[in-house]
Every structure is written in structure tokens, then in C-alpha cells.
Design an enzyme around this catalytic site. Sequence first.
Site, mmCIF file in Angstrom:
data_model
loop_
_atom_site.group_PDB
_atom_site.id
_atom_site.type_symbol
_atom_site.label_atom_id
_atom_site.label_comp_id
_atom_site.label_asym_id
_atom_site.label_seq_id
_atom_site.Cartn_x
_atom_site.Cartn_y
_atom_site.Cartn_z
ATOM 1 N N LEU A 174 0.762 -1.104 0.098
ATOM 2 C CA LEU A 174 -0.143 -0.084 0.157
ATOM 3 C C LEU A 174 0.768 1.210 -0.046
ATOM 4 O O LEU A 174 1.931 1.338 0.631
ATOM 5 C CB LEU A 174 -0.965 -0.127 1.315
ATOM 6 N N ASP A 175 0.651 2.154 -0.849
ATOM 7 C CA ASP A 175 1.546 3.393 -0.884
ATOM 8 C C ASP A 175 1.428 4.233 0.558
ATOM 9 O O ASP A 175 0.532 4.026 1.139
ATOM 10 C CB ASP A 175 1.110 4.164 -2.114
ATOM 11 N N PHE A 176 2.226 5.207 0.349
ATOM 12 C CA PHE A 176 2.616 5.816 1.587
ATOM 13 C C PHE A 176 1.252 6.413 2.343
ATOM 14 O O PHE A 176 1.055 6.677 3.358
ATOM 15 C CB PHE A 176 3.560 7.088 1.504
ATOM 16 N N THR A 178 -1.924 5.627 1.588
ATOM 17 C CA THR A 178 -2.972 4.790 1.573
ATOM 18 C C THR A 178 -2.976 4.090 2.899
ATOM 19 O O THR A 178 -2.093 3.523 3.353
ATOM 20 C CB THR A 178 -2.936 3.668 0.362
#
Length: 326
Positions: A174-176, A178
Site C-alpha cells: 500500500l502506498d505511503f 493509503t
Amino acid sequence: MPNNNHKRRMLAESARSPRPAALATPPRGRRRPPELPESAAGAGNARPAPGTGAGESARRTRQQEAAGKPERLHKLLANSGIGSRREMEALIAAGRIHVNGEPAHLGQTVSPGDRIKVNGKLVQLRFSDRLPRIILYHKPEGEIVSRNDPEHRPNVFTSLPRMSVGRWVAVGRLDFNTSGLLLLSTSGDLANRLMHPRYQLVREYAVRILGDLPDDARQRLLDGVELDDGLAKFASFQEAGGEGANRWFRVSLFEGRNREVRRMFEAVGVVVSRLIRVRYGPFVLPPSLKRGQVYELAEAEVKKLMVDFGMAIAESGRPPRRPRSA
């Protein structure tokens, strides 16, 4: 002159004493031979502990034999969370992995008594007689799913349960910015299966957007939009309430490319203001699991998952571990 009776007593005691060459164990306080493997020296498996009965010693021997099945080195390293199988094969080919002081080779098998070093560092490995662990982590925004970040941002691994052997392997990322459901396992093999496209595991997200979403833009997201790395489309798209700048949608897709959901909305001219993953395959983010907390699956749940994904189960011989939340 010495007393003759005293001399006779000394000779008798000398005859009853064992000769030095017949000693079965080194004298107390003597250091272990340098060639003894560190793993054996640390575990103390060479001889039973003081006060151990013959029956317990036999049981330990049987357990050691059961746990002594050789395994492929690259697979064992991956299952222990050291890296992916491909990464381990590359390290072996580059001569950066050693077994018992010798460079490893592709296809090599190892056993629990072997000493394995990766980049010069001795590693402890999880053999397949131990059941993998799986946790659900409610990732908050502001954490990165990586141990190596040039910007030194907070990462998810500092919030996870610590282990003496192996490490946690993230199932996707999961990106930073999210939040939401992140799966992690101690088995690299299981993690790879959960990520592999052939299993078609659905990823479901709650999405909040800024502004309106025209009907034609919504249809484009279902039909497919062209991104830099190929065509991408949602498998489902539903309204989830809200209005104005707080409109929510529930979307799902069957792949996990980098920032894919955000890039898809950007492709139709819409900005995502908040993104939460609420489901990954058979796992749904528990409503009671707060951000930054973990929940560990029970062993029965792990075994069922392994059966579902065609993985062999080896009995660990350990008492059942209760699911844990923190």
C-alpha cells in the site's frame, strides 16, 4: 619417608580412576571444539540437559530426525522471509551465500544443522516443519511498506510482532498515503501465491474523491483506461454515500500495480483524496481492528488457507497458538 599405607591408598585410588583417554565428555568449563556448528552449540542438542530422562532424550531425538528433512536452499531462504526465490537464486549465483563455509550452488539442499550465511551474516531459517504465521495489519497513512527507504520514512515493520527467526513478508503493498488492510506472512512462498495473478484474488477499496464523477468517466473506469504500464479497469464500481467533496465509492480489481487506483482516477480527471483497502481475497478488514493494530490468524485458519492454495502442511508438534491482536 612416606608412610607405606599412604602409598598403597594412592595406588588403589589411581587404579579406580578412569584414564584420561577414556573420558566421554570434556571436563567442566572446557570450551567447545571450534569446528562444532554454532547452531548446535547454541541449541545444546548434542546431549540431554542435566536431569533429563532416557525417555525424554529419545523423544528429542525423534523430533530432531523429523525436523531434519533437507530442503532446497533458495526455497528455504524465501520461506524464512530473507527475500524472494528469484532474489535468493541471484545471490547464490553471485557467490554471496555460503553453507558451512563453502559457496552455495543452485539447487543445493540444506538441513537444520547447516550454517548458512547471506552476505557474510549468519541467518536462522524456518524449516517446513513449522507452520507459517499470518497477520492482518491495519496500516495507517504515513507508513511505507518497505525496509529500505532513502527518505527514512516510518515503515510498517516497526509496528509488527518481533521474531527471533525469519521476518515478515508483505503480501503486496500500500502506498505511503493509503491505509487499510495489509497481509503479512512468515512464508515467502505463501506470500507469493497470495500475490500471483493466476489466483485472481480481488482487492477492494473505499475511495473518496474531490469533485464530481461524470457517468462517462465511471464507464471508462469499468471498460478500461490506458496507463503507462498497460490497460487497467475496475471489476466493480459502486456508490458508497457522501456528497460534495466527500463522495465515497467502493471499487475492486484483480491486480495490484503501483498506485493503480489513484492513477486510474487521475486518467479520467478525478483526484482521490482518501483511499482505504478494505478487502484482499478472502480477508476483510475487521471493523474492530484499529489503525496500527495487528490480528494474527489461528493455526486452523492458516492450515485451511494453505490447503486452499495447494501447499503441503507439516505438523509442527507445538501447542496451538491463540490468535492475537495488539
